[in-house]
Design a protein around this motif. Structure first.
Motif, PDB file in Angstrom:
ATOM      1  N   ASN A 149       0.823  -1.211   0.000  1.00  0.00           N
ATOM      2  CA  ASN A 149       0.000   0.000   0.000  1.00  0.00           C
ATOM      3  C   ASN A 149       0.857   1.260   0.000  1.00  0.00           C
ATOM      4  OD1 ASN A 149      -2.892  -0.584  -0.037  1.00  0.00           O
ATOM      5  ND2 ASN A 149      -2.468  -1.781   1.784  1.00  0.00           N
ATOM      6  N   ARG A 190      -7.990  -4.533 -15.332  1.00  0.00           N
ATOM      7  CA  ARG A 190      -8.073  -3.124 -14.970  1.00  0.00           C
ATOM      8  C   ARG A 190      -6.676  -2.539 -14.768  1.00  0.00           C
ATOM      9  NH1 ARG A 190     -12.066  -1.858 -10.174  1.00  0.00           N
ATOM     10  NH2 ARG A 190     -10.421  -2.930  -9.075  1.00  0.00           N
ATOM     11  N   PHE A 220      -6.566  -6.409  -6.224  1.00  0.00           N
ATOM     12  CA  PHE A 220      -6.871  -6.638  -4.817  1.00  0.00           C
ATOM     13  C   PHE A 220      -7.422  -8.037  -4.581  1.00  0.00           C
ATOM     14  CE2 PHE A 220      -7.190  -2.138  -5.574  1.00  0.00           C
ATOM     15  CZ  PHE A 220      -6.516  -1.592  -4.506  1.00  0.00           C
ATOM     16  N   GLN A 221      -7.316  -8.457  -3.324  1.00  0.00           N
ATOM     17  CA  GLN A 221      -7.814  -9.779  -2.946  1.00  0.00           C
ATOM     18  C   GLN A 221      -9.319  -9.897  -3.192  1.00  0.00           C
ATOM     19  OE1 GLN A 221      -7.062 -10.820   1.125  1.00  0.00           O
ATOM     20  NE2 GLN A 221      -8.235 -12.702   0.996  1.00  0.00           N
ATOM     21  N   SER A 222     -10.055  -8.866  -2.833  1.00  0.00           N
ATOM     22  CA  SER A 222     -11.513  -8.927  -2.986  1.00  0.00           C
ATOM     23  C   SER A 222     -11.944  -8.420  -4.362  1.00  0.00           C
ATOM     24  CB  SER A 222     -12.175  -8.096  -1.894  1.00  0.00           C
ATOM     25  OG  SER A 222     -11.857  -6.741  -2.070  1.00  0.00           O
ATOM     26  N   ALA A 227       2.022   1.716  -3.472  1.00  0.00           N
ATOM     27  CA  ALA A 227       0.922   2.193  -4.305  1.00  0.00           C
ATOM     28  C   ALA A 227       0.572   3.645  -4.011  1.00  0.00           C
ATOM     29  CB  ALA A 227      -0.308   1.314  -4.087  1.00  0.00           C
ATOM     30  N   GLY A 228       0.983   4.117  -2.855  1.00  0.00           N
ATOM     31  CA  GLY A 228       0.623   5.485  -2.482  1.00  0.00           C
ATOM     32  C   GLY A 228      -0.713   5.574  -1.782  1.00  0.00           C
ATOM     33  N   LEU A 229      -1.230   4.443  -1.332  1.00  0.00           N
ATOM     34  CA  LEU A 229      -2.508   4.452  -0.627  1.00  0.00           C
ATOM     35  C   LEU A 229      -2.313   4.716   0.861  1.00  0.00           C
ATOM     36  CD1 LEU A 229      -4.098   1.419  -2.445  1.00  0.00           C
ATOM     37  CD2 LEU A 229      -4.747   3.802  -2.702  1.00  0.00           C
ATOM     38  N   ILE A 265       1.498   2.714 -11.586  1.00  0.00           N
ATOM     39  CA  ILE A 265       1.252   1.388 -11.031  1.00  0.00           C
ATOM     40  C   ILE A 265      -0.169   0.949 -11.325  1.00  0.00           C
ATOM     41  CG2 ILE A 265       2.892   1.464  -9.113  1.00  0.00           C
ATOM     42  CD1 ILE A 265       0.018   2.258  -7.621  1.00  0.00           C
ATOM     43  N   PRO A 271      -1.470   8.124  -6.050  1.00  0.00           N
ATOM     44  CA  PRO A 271      -1.388   6.770  -6.620  1.00  0.00           C
ATOM     45  C   PRO A 271      -1.438   6.764  -8.148  1.00  0.00           C
ATOM     46  CG  PRO A 271      -2.920   6.806  -4.799  1.00  0.00           C
ATOM     47  CD  PRO A 271      -2.469   8.217  -4.990  1.00  0.00           C
ATOM     48  N   MET A 303      -2.983  -1.998  -9.656  1.00  0.00           N
ATOM     49  CA  MET A 303      -3.072  -2.846  -8.457  1.00  0.00           C
ATOM     50  C   MET A 303      -4.237  -3.810  -8.576  1.00  0.00           C
ATOM     51  SD  MET A 303      -2.557  -1.566  -4.605  1.00  0.00           S
ATOM     52  CE  MET A 303      -2.672  -2.617  -3.173  1.00  0.00           C
ATOM     53  N   ASP A 343      -2.183  -7.760  -4.428  1.00  0.00           N
ATOM     54  CA  ASP A 343      -2.392  -7.922  -2.994  1.00  0.00           C
ATOM     55  C   ASP A 343      -3.195  -9.195  -2.751  1.00  0.00           C
ATOM     56  OD1 ASP A 343      -2.539  -7.636  -0.327  1.00  0.00           O
ATOM     57  OD2 ASP A 343      -3.632  -5.749  -0.310  1.00  0.00           O
ATOM     58  N   ALA A 398     -12.416  -5.945  -5.862  1.00  0.00           N
ATOM     59  CA  ALA A 398     -12.727  -4.512  -5.836  1.00  0.00           C
ATOM     60  C   ALA A 398     -13.193  -4.007  -7.191  1.00  0.00           C
ATOM     61  CB  ALA A 398     -11.531  -3.695  -5.349  1.00  0.00           C
ATOM     62  N   LEU A 399     -14.063  -4.790  -7.838  1.00  0.00           N
ATOM     63  CA  LEU A 399     -14.667  -4.297  -9.080  1.00  0.00           C
ATOM     64  C   LEU A 399     -15.829  -3.386  -8.706  1.00  0.00           C
ATOM     65  CD1 LEU A 399     -14.741  -7.597 -11.145  1.00  0.00           C
ATOM     66  CD2 LEU A 399     -13.054  -5.771 -11.193  1.00  0.00           C
TER      67      LEU A 399
END
Lengths: 313, 362
Positions: free
Chosen positions: B48, B147, B82-84, B51-53, B78, B73, B80, B159, B86-87
């Motif tokens: 994170n 994405r 995500f595990q979930s 990523a700049g988050l 970059i 970010p 990224m 992640d 995040a669509l």
């Protein structure tokens, strides 16, 4: 017996044919008239009756003429149905000097409720979104202050607000009342929205940031479309709350801007002349019909939104 | 080798809690780096930060030679995953892919081109008009990768992208990610707690614990010569057998004495001089122990089989040695009944020796 378990299996096996035909099979039968069901439905029916009876009396009375009401049978259905009390309540009942019925109050209430609801929800949703996703320095303190605001009794603040509105030159106007409603709705609505936005997956917000979306783009394009249920909840809370408000309406406006609730009170409590129970009943139902209508239309979404917002605190 | 991502003296504190301390990491261009560790070790936090988050407390981050420490970010080059997944649930797959480009005001023709290319690479063309809710887990993760793909970035950040998938799909997508890396040749940083993913995908693995990189090396080095006790125990399943003992010198040779059993270290490539009386931990991987197979130079000890766990290709034997349970991996067709006495052969050349106090490799 060395192994009772295997013994039982053998015995059952010898008899398997007749057992499988005779034993219970398939869905378990439901007894509809069990003691438990009678208790449940009986309680529900009594509770429903308890709440419906006053409504029934009101509707029935509002459809009777005064001579019939004077007979005293409040539960009896009307012998002769008349809509005249409704017409009178809406258009020509007298409050003080005005005799144009509740219609004036209705339109006042509409003019108060719609802007207050829209403005307060717009601001609170942005507040909640910022508090949930854009933790800024002091955001926790800000949130705490806002929540404490929800616990301060209204009465304490009425007089200071009157002075503030007077100094601003908007005391007694609809604008002043709308501002007051917007401010007083803020703590609870912000809490509602913040909790909802916190419950949305954080990674969605992160993904949007990586995609280059800023504060407003994320709010409008990502968060808003996902938040219909909570907006409905907020709308219902605000519409019913503001519509049913009496105190602020009486304190912060002049008679020509009185909301419907205040006018209803003035009609029902007028001291001169005969008490027209049928007109009073009709006026009361008319006033209550808006929140009732809102609940009926959006009840399902309301429950869903409340549940969604309550998941995380 | 030019450096793609460079992290210099990075620290991150949440109030009084220090999550990352003075972390340095150089990632080469086109490298596949895996950050591996148990949950709470700071690996996702580090990602994170890259990523700049998350705003870092101290240090610098360079991507492609550019100091991006204070960049947003979106300006870091970059993408990224995500595990979930995040669509964005309310948008179609196509909108999900193009959202970032539309925000960046890329011309529509270019957007269409890039979306089409990403959809082709990931084979999700038939799904473009669907909403995320209508996709399976594997398809969703593919869209999430897409994405990142359309953004045409230098560095991909993953992640734990496969942790929400079932075992079969996970191994399939693992291969796909590896293939994707081979064809795109982008730098990829991949966070996982799954050592199989780490070992199969990585060019280099950074094993993390408590916000500190314990060892940074290629998978074979990590597996073969773990730098300390933590890495040794974390990598490998079933995990390495550990024997606590002390060094004793005999005729000029160093011997580990484990509860009376002697392990001669003449074949062990020790880094430092071993002192007599030094407390050590001897680590031997389950597949480095031979059962009833005499090999020249191996150290032999007698033990009895406790239980066996047949796993198809392998058979895992549990035995008692020096009063502690040890596991041995043998070929699947070799079966042993409980209580069978066996001769174990230990190869000291492949073993690991750690100092019991510092827990570092000796």
């Amino acid at each position: 017996m060395a192994n009772p378990g295997s013994l039982a299996v053998t015995v059952a096996g010898a008899d398997a044919m007749s057992d499988s035909l005779a034993g219970p099979r398939g869905r378990r039968p439901q007894r509809s008239l069990s003691g438990r069901n009678i208790m449940i439905y009986g309680t529900l029916a009594i509770a429903a009756l308890y709440y419906l009876l006053p409504l029934y009396v009101m509707v029935v009375t509002s459809l009777k003429g005064m001579p019939e009401i004077r007979l005293g049978n409040i539960f009896a259905p009307p012998v002769e149905i008349t809509f005249e009390p409704w017409a009178k309540a809406w258009a020509s009942a007298c409050t003080g000097l005005n005799c144009d019925g509740l219609s004036r109050g209705f339109w006042n209430s509409v003019r108060i409720t719609i802007p207050s609801t829209v403005i307060s929800i717009a601001i609170a949703s942005i507040n909640g979104y910022a508090l949930a996703n854009w933790r800024f320095k002091g955001s926790e303190i800000f949130f705490t202050i806002l929540i404490v605001g929800a616990f301060i009794p209204y009465q304490v603040m009425i007089y200071p607000i009157v002075i503030v509105l007077r100094e601003m030159g908007i005391y007694g106007t609809l604008t002043g009342l709308i501002i007051v409603h917007t401010i007083f709705g803020m703590p609870i609505l912000t809490l509602l929205f913040r909790n909802y936005f916190v419950s949305l997956p954080e990674e969605l917000f992160k993904a949007a940031r990586i995609d280059g979306a800023g504060f407003w783009t994320i709010y409008l394009k990502i968060m808003l479309p996902m938040s219909l249920p909570i907006f409905v909840v907020a709308m219902i809370l605000q519409i019913t709350g503001i519509w049913n408000d009496f105190l602020f309406g009486v304190v912060f406006t002049r008679p020509e801007y009185y909301p419907m609730t205040v006018q209803l009170n003035n009609i029902v409590n007028s001291v001169q002349g005969v008490k027209e129970y049928n007109v009073n009943m009709a006026a009361t139902i008319l006033t209550g019909s808006v929140p009732l209508f809102v609940y009926f239309v959006s009840g399902r979404l309301f429950v869903r939104g409340i549940a969604a917002g309550a998941v995380k605190g | 080798m030019s450096s793609s991502v460079s992290i210099r003296d990075l620290s991150l504190n949440f109030g009084a809690v220090s999550v990352l301390q003075h972390l340095d990491l150089e990632i080469a261009d086109g490298e596949f780096l895996v950050l591996l560790g148990a949950s709470g070790c700071g690996k996702s936090t580090l990602l994170n930060c890259i990523a700049g988050l998350l705003d870092i407390s101290d240090g610098q981050i360079f991507i492609k030679g550019k100091n991006v420490t204070w960049e947003e970010p979106k300006d870091r080059g970059i993408g990224m995953v995500f595990q979930s997944y995040a669509l964005y649930p309310q948008m179609t797959v196509e909108k999900n892919l193009s959202f970032g480009l539309q925000v960046a005001k890329v011309p529509q023709a270019e957007i269409d081109k890039r979306v089409a290319r990403a959809a082709e690479i990931l084979q999700i063309q038939p799904l473009l008009k669907r909403k995320p809710a209508e996709l399976s887990g594997g398809q969703r993760q593919r869209v999430a990768i897409g994405r990142a793909l359309v953004r045409d970035v230098d560095v991909f950040l993953f992640d734990e992208p496969l942790s929400n998938l079932d075992a079969k799909l996970r191994s399939e997508l693992r291969v796909e990610i590896k293939r994707l890396h081979q064809s795109l040749k982008n730098t990829m940083i991949y966070v996982t707690h799954d050592q199989i993913e780490a070992l199969t995908l990585a060019d280099r693995i950074a094993v993390m614990k408590g916000g500190v990189i314990q060892q940074l090396a290629d998978p074979m080095t990590i597996y073969g010569t773990p730098e300390n006790l933590f890495v040794a125990g974390f990598i490998g399943s079933p995990s390495m057998n550990f024997f606590r003992g002390a060094i004793r010198q005999e005729n000029g040779r160093s011997i580990v004495d484990v509860g009376g059993l002697a392990f001669d270290l003449s074949r062990y490539p020790a880094r430092a001089l071993l002192k007599a009386g030094q407390k050590v931990v001897l680590g031997v991987r389950p597949e480095h122990i031979r059962v009833d197979e005499p090999v020249e130079g191996f150290i032999t000890h007698q033990a009895a089989v406790d239980i066996e766990e047949p796993m198809g290709a392998d058979n895992l034997l549990w035995l008692n040695l020096a009063g502690q349970p040890i596991s041995v991996r043998i070929a699947g067709q070799r079966r042993y009944a409980p209580k069978t006495p066996v001769t174990l052969g230990f190869d000291m050349a492949t073993a690991s020796l750690f100092d019991a106090e510092t827990e570092n490799r000796l």
